[in-house]
Design a protein around this motif. Structure first.
Motif, short mmCIF file in Angstrom:
data_model
loop_
_atom_site.label_atom_id
_atom_site.label_comp_id
_atom_site.label_asym_id
_atom_site.label_seq_id
_atom_site.Cartn_x
_atom_site.Cartn_y
_atom_site.Cartn_z
N LYS A 131 -6.71 -9.50 -13.01
CA LYS A 131 -6.07 -10.82 -13.07
C LYS A 131 -5.60 -11.28 -11.69
N LEU A 132 -5.16 -10.34 -10.88
CA LEU A 132 -4.68 -10.68 -9.53
C LEU A 132 -5.78 -10.66 -8.48
N ALA A 133 -6.71 -9.73 -8.61
CA ALA A 133 -7.74 -9.55 -7.58
C ALA A 133 -8.72 -10.71 -7.55
N GLN A 170 -3.20 -7.19 -1.68
CA GLN A 170 -2.33 -6.01 -1.67
C GLN A 170 -1.47 -5.96 -2.94
N GLU A 171 -1.07 -7.12 -3.44
CA GLU A 171 -0.34 -7.18 -4.71
C GLU A 171 -1.21 -6.67 -5.86
N ALA A 172 -2.50 -7.02 -5.83
CA ALA A 172 -3.43 -6.54 -6.85
C ALA A 172 -3.56 -5.02 -6.79
N LEU A 173 -3.59 -4.48 -5.58
CA LEU A 173 -3.70 -3.03 -5.43
C LEU A 173 -2.47 -2.31 -5.98
N VAL A 174 -1.31 -2.92 -5.84
CA VAL A 174 -0.09 -2.32 -6.41
C VAL A 174 -0.22 -2.27 -7.93
N ALA A 175 -0.74 -3.32 -8.54
CA ALA A 175 -0.91 -3.35 -9.99
C ALA A 175 -1.90 -2.28 -10.44
N LEU A 176 -2.93 -2.04 -9.63
CA LEU A 176 -3.95 -1.04 -9.97
C LEU A 176 -3.40 0.37 -9.82
N SER A 177 -2.66 0.62 -8.78
CA SER A 177 -2.05 1.91 -8.41
C SER A 177 -2.99 3.07 -8.73
N ASP A 178 -2.59 3.94 -9.63
CA ASP A 178 -3.38 5.13 -9.95
C ASP A 178 -4.20 4.96 -11.23
N GLY A 179 -4.50 3.73 -11.59
CA GLY A 179 -5.24 3.48 -12.83
C GLY A 179 -6.72 3.79 -12.78
N VAL A 180 -7.24 3.94 -11.54
CA VAL A 180 -8.66 4.27 -11.37
C VAL A 180 -8.82 5.20 -10.17
N GLU A 181 -9.97 5.82 -10.12
CA GLU A 181 -10.41 6.51 -8.90
C GLU A 181 -11.69 5.80 -8.51
N ARG A 182 -11.75 5.28 -7.29
CA ARG A 182 -12.93 4.53 -6.88
C ARG A 182 -13.25 4.80 -5.42
N ASP A 183 -14.49 4.53 -5.08
CA ASP A 183 -14.96 4.59 -3.71
C ASP A 183 -15.08 3.13 -3.27
N PHE A 184 -14.21 2.68 -2.36
CA PHE A 184 -14.17 1.30 -1.91
C PHE A 184 -14.57 1.25 -0.45
N ARG A 185 -15.51 0.38 -0.13
CA ARG A 185 -15.96 0.25 1.26
C ARG A 185 -16.11 -1.21 1.63
N ILE A 186 -15.87 -1.52 2.88
CA ILE A 186 -16.19 -2.83 3.43
C ILE A 186 -17.36 -2.59 4.39
N ALA A 245 -9.48 -10.41 3.93
CA ALA A 245 -9.19 -10.58 2.50
C ALA A 245 -8.57 -9.31 1.93
N HIS A 246 -9.04 -8.16 2.40
CA HIS A 246 -8.50 -6.89 1.89
C HIS A 246 -7.05 -6.69 2.30
N VAL A 247 -6.68 -7.10 3.49
CA VAL A 247 -5.30 -6.89 3.95
C VAL A 247 -4.37 -8.05 3.57
N SER A 248 -4.90 -9.06 2.90
CA SER A 248 -4.08 -10.21 2.52
C SER A 248 -2.98 -9.78 1.55
N ALA A 249 -1.88 -10.52 1.57
CA ALA A 249 -0.76 -10.23 0.67
C ALA A 249 -1.17 -10.31 -0.79
N ALA A 250 -2.01 -11.28 -1.13
CA ALA A 250 -2.43 -11.44 -2.52
C ALA A 250 -3.24 -10.24 -3.00
#
Length: 97
Positions: free
Chosen positions: A24-26, A76-92, A69-74
């Motif tokens: 919803k946030l991302a 980063q808020e989405a990442l807080v909501a996700l927290s430990d809900g998944v394990e993922r490999d994220f790359r730019i 976009a990854h370091v944006s405040a918006a």
């Protein structure tokens, strides 16, 4: 100028509710950062050490835009909501011209 891409390969989803809150946030954060979702949760065929779980591919007009976009405040808020809900490999990743 080469495009930039976010590539997320989810290894496990341990908390679907946290993933839903993140989504919803991302989505709006990605759009505000200039990102375009090319693939999300589509069919996956995994090879080698890959896991056929949720995969997301997002395109940006430049690598710098993708990083910003990854370091944006918006986002980063989405990442807080996700927290430990998944394990993922994220790359730019920087594309080629």
């Amino acid at each position: 100028m080469p495009k930039g891409y976010w590539v997320s390969a989810y290894r496990t989803i341990s908390d679907p509710e946290k993933l839903a809150a993140y989504n919803k946030l991302a989505g709006p954060a990605v759009e505000a950062g200039g990102g375009r979702i090319l693939a999300r949760g589509s069919r996956v065929v995994a090879h080698d050490a890959g896991i056929a779980e949720r995969t997301v591919l997002i395109e940006f007009d430049s690598f710098e835009q993708a990083v910003a976009a990854h370091v944006s405040a918006a986002y980063q808020e989405a990442l807080v909501a996700l927290s430990d809900g998944v394990e993922r490999d994220f790359r730019i990743v920087e594309g080629i011209d």
